[in-house]
Design a protein around this motif. Structure first.
Motif, PDB file in Angstrom:
ATOM      1  N   SER A   4      -3.280   6.632 -12.894  1.00 39.67           N
ATOM      2  CA  SER A   4      -4.562   6.681 -12.125  1.00 39.67           C
ATOM      3  C   SER A   4      -5.856   6.219 -12.836  1.00 39.67           C
ATOM      4  O   SER A   4      -5.757   7.018 -14.066  1.00 39.67           O
ATOM      5  CB  SER A   4      -4.647   7.940 -11.242  1.00 39.67           C
ATOM      6  N   SER A  59       0.239   2.419  -4.628  1.00 38.92           N
ATOM      7  CA  SER A  59      -0.778   3.234  -4.814  1.00 38.92           C
ATOM      8  C   SER A  59       0.394   4.542  -4.835  1.00 38.92           C
ATOM      9  O   SER A  59       0.000   5.751  -4.678  1.00 38.92           O
ATOM     10  CB  SER A  59      -1.654   3.908  -3.556  1.00 38.92           C
ATOM     11  N   SER A  95       2.243   7.758  -6.639  1.00 37.60           N
ATOM     12  CA  SER A  95       1.629   8.843  -7.426  1.00 37.60           C
ATOM     13  C   SER A  95       2.595   9.689  -8.071  1.00 37.60           C
ATOM     14  O   SER A  95       3.933   9.287  -7.847  1.00 37.60           O
ATOM     15  CB  SER A  95       0.476   9.441  -6.580  1.00 37.60           C
ATOM     16  N   ARG A 131       2.463   4.617  -0.939  1.00 38.79           N
ATOM     17  CA  ARG A 131       1.995   5.676  -1.672  1.00 38.79           C
ATOM     18  C   ARG A 131       3.004   6.959  -1.701  1.00 38.79           C
ATOM     19  O   ARG A 131       3.977   6.748  -1.172  1.00 38.79           O
ATOM     20  CB  ARG A 131       0.835   6.419  -0.799  1.00 38.79           C
ATOM     21  N   ASN A 147      -0.113   1.435 -10.459  1.00 39.92           N
ATOM     22  CA  ASN A 147       0.029   2.180  -9.341  1.00 39.92           C
ATOM     23  C   ASN A 147      -0.919   3.445  -9.756  1.00 39.92           C
ATOM     24  O   ASN A 147      -1.827   3.265 -10.686  1.00 39.92           O
ATOM     25  CB  ASN A 147       1.450   2.747  -9.457  1.00 39.92           C
ATOM     26  N   ASN A 148      -0.673   4.707  -9.247  1.00 38.03           N
ATOM     27  CA  ASN A 148      -1.609   5.771  -9.432  1.00 38.03           C
ATOM     28  C   ASN A 148      -1.021   7.092 -10.009  1.00 38.03           C
ATOM     29  O   ASN A 148      -1.125   8.127  -9.609  1.00 38.03           O
ATOM     30  CB  ASN A 148      -2.299   6.216  -8.419  1.00 38.03           C
ATOM     31  N   ARG A 181       0.939  -1.272   0.108  1.00 40.70           N
ATOM     32  CA  ARG A 181       0.090   0.052  -0.043  1.00 40.70           C
ATOM     33  C   ARG A 181       0.855   1.364   0.132  1.00 40.70           C
ATOM     34  O   ARG A 181       0.515   2.469   0.768  1.00 40.70           O
ATOM     35  CB  ARG A 181      -0.805  -0.056   1.339  1.00 40.70           C
TER      36      ARG A 181
END
Length: 482
Positions: free
Chosen positions: A339, A295, A297, A273, A316-317, A271
């Motif tokens: 995303s 996640s 970004s 980020r 991923n985002n 998880r």
């Protein structure tokens, strides 16, 4: 039929594929080494083996032995190496293992024994290699290893370790002793797997916090909440860091750049980020970096997208705009890395979530011969799938289907990602049973530009990896999880 072992001070019956039990009348000779690895030995271990006071090495790995370990084995005080992997023993790991104070290596992987690991293991102060996996039974505390100062290999695989929220997994808890390899993998029910598949529930002992000689850390599929990176890193000797599927969250700390000897890192299926820290670019020896299914970004750093190394940032985002003009940039897997809210026209279809059709959805069927050439059978044309790439790879064909693969085979980075019937097994049926695609972590197939509607999915399997003779290659076992 029984097997009587007398002959010399060193007896090696490895891989003779003997289908026998071990006879209980063993002569009192000065036996130093006894190996019956890779046979079909059955029955229980005779207690008389415990009378071989001079025995230094006992290897009974990969057989069909059963029953509890006889207490008489505790008398083997000269024992330096014991390997009992791949049998179907019963009962607990006995407390008398503490009697083996000269023991250097202990292997009990996939032995069907029950936990917990007894506290007497802390008496094995000369131990350098400890491999215990797939223990059955109820949840158990992590074993007390604080006296094992000589340890250089500890494998913990397929282990369900539920750490309390009050003590999150620390990135630098792998810090003392001479421990070189630490591996912790996931548990699937009672599936056999090195402290692995072991249902640990207690915290990782703080004594791991001094392991500054680690070169190989594998902490994988250990499910718990609130796992995160610790920002203090003191493992400058670390070469391989695998923390896949740990539910780890938070940003990747910039201090990861202090791992100057790092060559492989898998942080996928977590998880994580935030942005990928540019400090990773300073790791000159880094060859493999897997960040898929997180996640993360921001923008994809150019040092990743332009790299010739095997990096994977798929799923991923990230956000645009993007200057990428191809779906597979050199050796970097970028599929579905942006995303789902990304609508920039500069982002290729294959970089967006769910791989939206770039044209008109016109396909209503798809047949793939995984790992094989194009064939026609049963009136259907199966597409060829011979691309041998796999560590960080995405490819697509005629906007009809695609394939993505992540990961390397541990200990065998040169392993092939396609398999064929190399043993010339007598497999009947269509030709698609003669080949397969392999993947160590995450293979994905995509049907592209398919019309809306309901589809029937059929998967065809045949065993082509293990031989059907009495050689060592026939001893593999397959567990399907489809």
């Amino acid at each position: 039929m029984s097997l009587e072992i007398l002959l010399t001070c060193k007896n090696d019956l490895t891989r003779n594929y003997l289908d026998v039990s071990i006879r209980t009348s063993l002569a009192p000779i000065p036996l130093v080494s006894l190996s019956g690895l890779g046979n079909h030995l059955s029955g229980s271990i005779p207690k008389e083996i415990g009378d071989l006071a001079t025995l230094e090495e006992l290897v009974l790995e990969n057989n069909q032995l059963e029953g509890p370990l006889p207490e008489n084995l505790g008398n083997l005080r000269s024992l330096r190496r014991l390997r009992l992997d791949g049998n179907t023993f019963s009962g607990n790991i006995p407390n008398f293992i503490g009697s083996w104070t000269k023991l250097v290596r202990l292997d009990m992987q996939g032995s069907f024994m029950e936990g917990p690991i007894p506290s007497t293991i802390s008496l094995l102060t000369k131990l350098t290699d400890l491999r215990i996996t797939d223990l059955k039974g109820s949840p158990m505390d992590f074993p007390n290893l604080h006296n094992l100062m000589e340890m250089d290999k500890l494998r913990v695989e397929y282990g369900l370790m539920s750490l309390p929220k009050s003590n999150p997994m620390l990135f630098n808890f792998f810090l003392s002793y001479s421990l070189i390899k630490l591996r912790i993998y996931r548990t699937v029910c009672d599936m056999r797997s090195l402290l692995s598949a072991n249902n640990f529930t207690d915290t990782i002992p703080e004594t791991f916090g001094n392991m500054k000689n680690l070169t190989d850390v594998r902490w994988e599929h250990v499910f718990r909440e609130d796992t995160r990176f610790y920002r203090e890193v003191d493992q400058t000797k670390l070469e391989k860091l695998y923390m896949q599927g740990t539910s780890m969250e938070g940003p990747i700390p910039s201090t990861i750049s202090l791992l100057t000897n790092l060559t492989e890192s898998d942080l996928s299926f977590n998880r994580l980020r935030g942005q990928i820290p540019d400090t990773i670019d300073s790791l000159a020896d880094l060859e493999y970096l897997f960040l898929t299914n997180n996640s993360l970004s921001g923008t994809i750093p150019s040092w990743i997208s332009d790299s010739n190394q095997k990096f994977d940032v798929s799923y991923n985002n990230f956000t645009g705009p993007s200057s990428l003009t191809v779906c597979q940039q050199r050796a970097v897997n970028l599929v579905s890395s942006f995303s789902s809210s990304e609508s920039s026209a500069s982002v290729l279809w294959c970089l967006k979530k769910d791989l939206p059709c770039p044209g008109v959805a016109k396909h209503h069927s798809l047949f793939i011969n995984c790992g094989g050439d194009k064939i026609t059978t049963e009136g259907n044309e199966y597409q060829r799938d011979l691309d041998g790439s796999g560590a960080s790879h995405f490819s697509y064909y005629s906007e009809q289907w695609g394939y993505s693969s992540t990961g390397i085979f541990t200990g065998n980075e040169a392993a092939a990602y396609v398999a064929t019937n190399t043993f010339s097994l007598n497999i009947t049926g269509p030709e698609y049973f003669q080949s397969a695609r392999t993947s160590p972590v995450s293979p994905k197939y995509y049907g592209l530009c398919m019309r809306e509607g309901s589809y029937r999915v059929q998967l065809h399997f045949a065993e082509i990896m293990f031989s059907d003779d009495e050689t060592y290659s026939s001893l593999g076992r397959r567990i399907f999880d489809v």
